[in-house]
Design a protein around this motif. Structure first.
Motif, PDB file in Angstrom:
ATOM      1  N   GLY A   3       0.839  -1.191   0.000  1.00  0.00           N
ATOM      2  CA  GLY A   3       0.000   0.000   0.000  1.00  0.00           C
ATOM      3  C   GLY A   3       0.865   1.228   0.000  1.00  0.00           C
ATOM      4  O   GLY A   3       2.009   1.197  -0.466  1.00  0.00           O
ATOM      5  N   GLU A   4       0.321   2.320   0.537  1.00  0.00           N
ATOM      6  CA  GLU A   4       1.101   3.553   0.626  1.00  0.00           C
ATOM      7  C   GLU A   4       0.569   4.429   1.736  1.00  0.00           C
ATOM      8  O   GLU A   4      -0.583   4.311   2.165  1.00  0.00           O
ATOM      9  N   ILE A   5       1.446   5.311   2.195  1.00  0.00           N
ATOM     10  CA  ILE A   5       1.089   6.347   3.155  1.00  0.00           C
ATOM     11  C   ILE A   5       1.355   7.686   2.476  1.00  0.00           C
ATOM     12  O   ILE A   5       2.393   7.861   1.823  1.00  0.00           O
ATOM     13  N   GLU A   6       0.398   8.599   2.588  1.00  0.00           N
ATOM     14  CA  GLU A   6       0.538   9.948   2.039  1.00  0.00           C
ATOM     15  C   GLU A   6       0.393  10.948   3.166  1.00  0.00           C
ATOM     16  O   GLU A   6      -0.599  10.933   3.902  1.00  0.00           O
ATOM     17  N   LEU A   7       1.374  11.817   3.330  1.00  0.00           N
ATOM     18  CA  LEU A   7       1.303  12.885   4.321  1.00  0.00           C
ATOM     19  C   LEU A   7       0.429  13.998   3.761  1.00  0.00           C
ATOM     20  O   LEU A   7       0.725  14.546   2.696  1.00  0.00           O
ATOM     21  N   THR A   8      -0.657  14.320   4.446  1.00  0.00           N
ATOM     22  CA  THR A   8      -1.618  15.272   3.892  1.00  0.00           C
ATOM     23  C   THR A   8      -1.066  16.689   3.811  1.00  0.00           C
ATOM     24  O   THR A   8      -1.456  17.447   2.927  1.00  0.00           O
ATOM     25  N   GLU A   9      -0.158  17.054   4.701  1.00  0.00           N
ATOM     26  CA  GLU A   9       0.377  18.414   4.706  1.00  0.00           C
ATOM     27  C   GLU A   9       1.310  18.667   3.527  1.00  0.00           C
ATOM     28  O   GLU A   9       1.313  19.749   2.946  1.00  0.00           O
ATOM     29  N   THR A  10       2.097  17.663   3.152  1.00  0.00           N
ATOM     30  CA  THR A  10       3.098  17.861   2.092  1.00  0.00           C
ATOM     31  C   THR A  10       2.776  17.133   0.795  1.00  0.00           C
ATOM     32  O   THR A  10       3.350  17.446  -0.237  1.00  0.00           O
ATOM     33  N   GLY A  11       1.912  16.120   0.865  1.00  0.00           N
ATOM     34  CA  GLY A  11       1.629  15.304  -0.314  1.00  0.00           C
ATOM     35  C   GLY A  11       2.669  14.224  -0.569  1.00  0.00           C
ATOM     36  O   GLY A  11       2.546  13.456  -1.516  1.00  0.00           O
ATOM     37  N   ALA A  12       3.705  14.162   0.263  1.00  0.00           N
ATOM     38  CA  ALA A  12       4.733  13.130   0.102  1.00  0.00           C
ATOM     39  C   ALA A  12       4.093  11.758   0.296  1.00  0.00           C
ATOM     40  O   ALA A  12       3.274  11.559   1.197  1.00  0.00           O
ATOM     41  N   THR A  13       4.454  10.816  -0.574  1.00  0.00           N
ATOM     42  CA  THR A  13       3.930   9.458  -0.462  1.00  0.00           C
ATOM     43  C   THR A  13       5.092   8.477  -0.336  1.00  0.00           C
ATOM     44  O   THR A  13       6.178   8.703  -0.882  1.00  0.00           O
ATOM     45  N   TYR A  14       4.829   7.399   0.385  1.00  0.00           N
ATOM     46  CA  TYR A  14       5.827   6.359   0.610  1.00  0.00           C
ATOM     47  C   TYR A  14       5.161   5.008   0.387  1.00  0.00           C
ATOM     48  O   TYR A  14       4.092   4.738   0.940  1.00  0.00           O
TER      49      TYR A  14
END
Length: 129
Positions: A66-77
């Motif tokens: 899956g993935e995690i997306e930081l809502t403040e920056t939009g960075a995804t991992y």
């Protein structure tokens, strides 16, 4: 010493479910060890908004993708087995399951066991005994 087996938690009050995840709580605040330990399954094809304003969470993926997306920056991992992340800055995030993902999660302060995410994606602030 505390010894527990996952199969003894499944289907009990320690097996907490929401629309997109299922968390089997293995260690809790009542155990007095200073953190809680959860075996959590994130369902395939789901997205969950999470914001642990009152907790630090460490997550280790042992199955699925899956993935995690930081809502403040939009960075995804990308998340895959062997990947670990820590939300040490109380980052608000979207957690997406491409497949069913099995995650081992540690919380500080420890959870009581019945927490579910509120409308902001957060658990309530812990009560101190």
């Amino acid at each position: 010493m505390i010894v527990r087996h996952l199969e003894d938690r499944i289907g009990t009050a320690y097996d907490v479910a929401a629309a997109t995840w299922n968390s089997r709580r293995l260690l809790l605040q009542e155990d007095g060890v200073g953190f809680s330990l959860h075996d959590t399954v994130i369902q395939a094809g789901t997205e969950t908004l999470i914001w642990y304003k009152h907790h630090v969470e460490a997550v280790y993926c042992i199955e699925g993708e899956g993935e995690i997306e930081l809502t403040e920056t939009g960075a995804t991992y990308a998340i895959r087995p062997g990947m670990m992340y820590v939300l040490d800055g109380h980052e608000r995030h979207l957690l997406r399951g491409k497949t069913d993902m099995r995650m081992i999660c540690v919380f500080n302060p420890p959870c009581t066991g019945q927490e579910v995410h509120d409308e902001e994606g957060a658990y309530a602030a812990p009560r101190h005994n």
